[in-house]
Every structure is written in structure tokens, then in C-alpha cells.
Design an enzyme around this catalytic site. Structure first.
Site, PDB file in Angstrom:
ATOM      1  N   SER A  29       0.847  -1.181   0.000  1.00  0.00           N
ATOM      2  CA  SER A  29       0.000   0.000   0.000  1.00  0.00           C
ATOM      3  C   SER A  29       0.890   1.239   0.000  1.00  0.00           C
ATOM      4  CB  SER A  29      -0.889   0.013   1.251  1.00  0.00           C
ATOM      5  OG  SER A  29      -1.264   1.338   1.569  1.00  0.00           O
ATOM      6  N   LYS A  54      -1.928 -21.984   8.997  1.00  0.00           N
ATOM      7  CA  LYS A  54      -1.839 -23.286   9.659  1.00  0.00           C
ATOM      8  C   LYS A  54      -2.172 -24.458   8.751  1.00  0.00           C
ATOM      9  CE  LYS A  54      -1.564 -22.471  14.501  1.00  0.00           C
ATOM     10  NZ  LYS A  54      -1.932 -21.044  14.652  1.00  0.00           N
ATOM     11  N   SER A  79      -8.177 -24.627  20.100  1.00  0.00           N
ATOM     12  CA  SER A  79      -9.457 -23.936  20.156  1.00  0.00           C
ATOM     13  C   SER A  79      -9.687 -23.195  18.846  1.00  0.00           C
ATOM     14  CB  SER A  79      -9.460 -22.946  21.316  1.00  0.00           C
ATOM     15  OG  SER A  79      -8.341 -22.111  21.208  1.00  0.00           O
ATOM     16  N   GLN A  84      -9.103 -26.336  12.664  1.00  0.00           N
ATOM     17  CA  GLN A  84      -9.675 -26.228  11.314  1.00  0.00           C
ATOM     18  C   GLN A  84      -8.688 -26.713  10.260  1.00  0.00           C
ATOM     19  OE1 GLN A  84     -11.888 -22.476  10.467  1.00  0.00           O
ATOM     20  NE2 GLN A  84     -11.481 -22.051  12.612  1.00  0.00           N
ATOM     21  N   TYR A 116     -15.732 -29.305   8.069  1.00  0.00           N
ATOM     22  CA  TYR A 116     -14.671 -29.982   7.308  1.00  0.00           C
ATOM     23  C   TYR A 116     -14.661 -31.480   7.565  1.00  0.00           C
ATOM     24  CZ  TYR A 116     -12.607 -25.363   6.346  1.00  0.00           C
ATOM     25  OH  TYR A 116     -12.375 -24.086   5.931  1.00  0.00           O
ATOM     26  N   GLU A 205       4.894 -10.691  19.857  1.00  0.00           N
ATOM     27  CA  GLU A 205       3.943 -11.292  20.789  1.00  0.00           C
ATOM     28  C   GLU A 205       3.021 -10.226  21.369  1.00  0.00           C
ATOM     29  OE1 GLU A 205       6.132 -14.693  23.297  1.00  0.00           O
ATOM     30  OE2 GLU A 205       6.794 -12.684  23.762  1.00  0.00           O
ATOM     31  N   GLY A 209       1.443 -11.627  26.973  1.00  0.00           N
ATOM     32  CA  GLY A 209       1.993 -12.983  26.896  1.00  0.00           C
ATOM     33  C   GLY A 209       3.390 -12.960  26.320  1.00  0.00           C
ATOM     34  N   ASP A 211       6.126 -14.519  26.995  1.00  0.00           N
ATOM     35  CA  ASP A 211       6.991 -15.645  27.386  1.00  0.00           C
ATOM     36  C   ASP A 211       8.110 -15.886  26.383  1.00  0.00           C
ATOM     37  OD1 ASP A 211       4.542 -16.545  25.860  1.00  0.00           O
ATOM     38  OD2 ASP A 211       5.797 -18.320  25.653  1.00  0.00           O
ATOM     39  N   SER A 305      -0.849 -13.347   9.406  1.00  0.00           N
ATOM     40  CA  SER A 305      -0.958 -14.797   9.591  1.00  0.00           C
ATOM     41  C   SER A 305      -2.360 -15.377   9.423  1.00  0.00           C
ATOM     42  CB  SER A 305      -0.396 -15.177  10.958  1.00  0.00           C
ATOM     43  OG  SER A 305      -0.999 -14.397  11.976  1.00  0.00           O
TER      44      SER A 305
HETATM   45  C1  LIG Z   1      -1.418 -20.118  15.351  1.00  0.00           C
HETATM   46  C2  LIG Z   1      -1.410 -18.723  14.892  1.00  0.00           C
HETATM   47  C3  LIG Z   1      -0.319 -17.867  15.158  1.00  0.00           C
HETATM   48  C4  LIG Z   1       0.873 -18.296  15.983  1.00  0.00           C
HETATM   49  O1  LIG Z   1       1.587 -19.336  15.340  1.00  0.00           O
HETATM   50  P1  LIG Z   1       2.636 -20.217  16.135  1.00  0.00           P
HETATM   51  O2  LIG Z   1       3.168 -21.164  15.127  1.00  0.00           O
HETATM   52  O3  LIG Z   1       1.920 -20.892  17.258  1.00  0.00           O
HETATM   53  O4  LIG Z   1       3.671 -19.277  16.664  1.00  0.00           O
HETATM   54  C5  LIG Z   1      -0.348 -16.586  14.633  1.00  0.00           C
HETATM   55  N1  LIG Z   1      -1.406 -16.145  13.914  1.00  0.00           N
HETATM   56  C6  LIG Z   1      -2.468 -16.929  13.649  1.00  0.00           C
HETATM   57  C7  LIG Z   1      -3.576 -16.365  12.847  1.00  0.00           C
HETATM   58  C8  LIG Z   1      -2.503 -18.249  14.123  1.00  0.00           C
HETATM   59  O5  LIG Z   1      -3.572 -19.009  13.853  1.00  0.00           O
END
Ligand SMILES: *Cc1c(COP(=O)(O)O)cnc(C)c1O
Length: 320
Positions: A29, A54, A79, A84, A116, A205, A209, A211, A305
Site C-alpha cells: 500500500s 496453519k 481452540s 480447522q 470440514y 507477541e 503474553g 513468554d 498470519s
Molecule cells: C497459530 C497462529 C499464530 C501463531 O503461530 P505459532 O506457530 O503458534 O507461533 C499466529 N497467527 C495466527 C492467525 C494463528 O492461527
């Protein structure tokens, strides 16, 4: 299986995944570039199948099952997006899937998982241990357990998103990656070190959280209680043995952002780029906005992600 994955494993995952996964778009953008003062490229995994990266790790892991494992089936606990992803990959590969989900998981996520073809087993997240339930199901029914991040095939699969990004845009000065248990970050590290060796690598992060950041500082995996954050994909309590090994070796730093910074990014993604991104998917961009003065004039990659946020929740987060 206990071997640490390498870029060769990412390459081999890409060959398996490519016919089944979407090659997600890389968006830019001009307005965002002007605001940040850098050339920012977004790898948009919110457009991946089932709505998040994922699918990559899940499909890679299941595609390697022996015929005996395929017949017996897979079990996973999650969760959200991992459930999915496993359910969809299992359907495509004709493998029975059992998903252990909290009884109070969002109805939309349970419905999508069942849609699914996954069999859902519920548990009480305040009194029961999902890992124990998953292990018991695996032992009783001969199922293979695929964890959400700490598994070499999962890590290698997640690394294919960054592989596609670097192959499309070339070298970057820095890349910013959402961090939960570290599957996406460690997979990205394998691709970045091979395809753009000078690229700085940052995990991001939620502040509540942190960690991962503390683990990197202390040189050992830090465990925390489930953090209170709107970034539900990053509510993990600790990094994994495999993911931490790669992260401590390859990652430059781990940064944190607040929930309100995530909401601001959801707003910008929606209003400027016309895309729906879930809170966890905003982690990378939120860190880029914070670090903008240091990134000036550079080429910056962001992994977006996922986009699985209920639209009512999206609206109420923006209104809050
Ligand atoms: C699972 C997930 C993450 C984190 O991924 P990790 O491999 O656990 O670090 C980040 N964004 C989304 C949308 C996710 O589903």
C-alpha cells in the site's frame, strides 16, 4: 522425527503443499509505505485455505502419515485455527480427524471444524488438560497426535509462506512474524536464513503474553499462565523444544505490542487495504508501526498470519 528441520525440509514441504494450498498474495500500500517511511510487503495468509497459514503445516504433517496411520486417523487439540487446518487437511487426504476443543470455543470455529468433517471432542478448559486428553485418545484409539507448533513437519510447512514471499520479492532488510508457540517464526527463520541471509528476523507477541521474549533473554523456555489478550492465536503458554532451538539460534529479537495497537492495525488493514485480519494476524504490522523510525528507507516484510475473526467481534473490537 526428533531432528531439527532445515530449509531442505521446507523445500520438500512446499512440493507437497503447493498443489493443495493457495499461493497467497503479496500486497503493498502506497499510503502505508508513506506512513512507515519504508517499502512494506505483506504476505497475506488471511487468504490461505481455512483462513490462516496453519493449513500449510497441517497438510505437510498429514501427507507424511504411513497407510496405517492414515487408516487409524489423527487427533489434535486446539481452540482455533490448528483444529480447522487439521480437519481440512485430513478431509483432503481422506484421514479421519478427531479434534479436542474447549466446550466454550466460539460456535463458528466448532461449526467450521465439523463442516470440514472433523469429529469434535469437548473438554472443560478450566479443569481438564487438553494435552492429556489428546494423548489418551491417541493411546486408546491408535491415533497420531499432531501438535499445533512443536513438530518438525509442522515447522517446515509453516516455513513455506516465507519461502514464497522471498522468492517473489527478493531480499528484505527485516521481516516481522506473529509469535505464539513459534511454528510460524521458526519456519520463517529457516526460509529467511537461506533465501535472504542478511534479513533481520523479529517475532512479535502480545504484551500480556511475553513468554517468548523472556525465553530468548533467559536462554530457557519460560512458562506462563494463559495470557489475557485479544490475540487468541498467540495465547500459548510456552514455546516448544523444537521451535525454541531454532528461534534462539536465528531470531534477532522478540517484540511486544498491546491489544489497542492490534485493534488500530485491524482498522488500517480494513480501511486502507480493504482486508479483514484477525487480532493475532496484526502482530507483525503493529511492531513495524512502532519501529518505523528505525526501518526508514528499508524493505520490510510482514507475515499477515490469518483472518479468522467473527465479523460481529471485528466490529465490536473496532468500536471499543
Ligand atoms: C497459530 C497462529 C499464530 C501463531 O503461530 P505459532 O506457530 O503458534 O507461533 C499466529 N497467527 C495466527 C492467525 C494463528 O492461527
Amino acid at each position: 522425527m526428533s531432528l531439527s528441520p532445515t530449509f531442505d525440509d521446507v523445500r520438500s514441504a512446499a512440493a507437497r503443499i503447493t498443489p493443495h494450498a493457495h499461493r497467497t498474495p503479496v500486497l503493498r500500500s502506497r499510503r502505508i509505505n508513506e506512513q512507515v517511511g519504508a517499502d512494506v510487503v505483506f504476505k497475506c495468509e488471511n487468504f490461505q485455505r481455512m483462513g490462516a497459514f496453519k493449513f500449510r503445516g497441517a497438510f505437510n504433517a498429514l501427507s507424511r502419515f504411513t497407510s496405517e496411520q492414515r487408516r487409524a486417523g489423527v487427533v489434535a487439540y486446539s481452540s482455533g485455527n490448528h483444529a480447522q487446518a487439521i480437519a481440512l487437511a485430513a478431509r483432503l487426504l481422506d484421514i479421519p480427524a478427531t479434534l479436542v476443543m474447549p466446550h466454550d470455543a466460539p460456535a463458528a470455529k466448532v461449526a467450521a471444524t465439523k463442516g470440514y468433517g472433523g469429529q469434535v471432542v469437548t473438554y472443560d478448559r478450566y479443569t481438564e488438560d487438553r494435552e492429556e486428553i489428546g494423548r489418551a485418545l491417541a493411546a486408546d484409539r491408535g491415533l497420531t497426535l499432531i501438535p499445533p507448533y512443536d513438530h518438525p513437519h509442522v515447522i517446515a510447512g509453516q516455513g513455506t509462506a516465507a519461502k514464497e514471499l522471498f522468492e517473489e520479492v527478493g531480499d528484505l532488510d527485516a521481516i516481522f512474524v506473529p509469535l505464539g508457540g513459534g511454528g510460524l517464526l521458526s519456519g520463517t527463520a529457516l526460509s529467511a536464513r537461506e533465501l535472504s541471509p542478511g534479513c533481520e528476523l523479529y517475532g512479535v507477541e502480545p504484551e500480556a503474553g511475553d513468554d517468548g521474549r523472556r525465553s530468548l533473554r533467559q536462554g530457557a523456555i519460560v512458562h506462563i499462565d494463559t495470557p489475557a489478550t485479544i490475540a487468541d492465536g498467540a495465547q500459548t503458554q510456552h514455546l516448544g523444544a523444537h521451535t525454541f532451538e531454532i528461534i534462539r539460534r536465528e531470531v534477532d529479537d522478540i517484540l511486544t505490542v498491546t491489544d489497542s495497537e492490534l485493534v488500530e492495525c485491524m482498522r488500517i488493514f480494513g480501511s486502507v487495504m480493504k482486508i479483514v485480519v484477525e487480532p493475532t494476524g496484526c502482530l507483525g504490522f503493529a511492531a513495524v508501526r512502532k519501529l518505523a523510525p528505525r526501518l526508514r528507507g528499508g524493505r520490510v516484510g510482514v507475515i499477515v498470519s490469518g483472518g479468522n475473526v467473527d465479523l460481529d467481534r471485528f466490529v465490536s473490537l473496532l468500536a471499543s
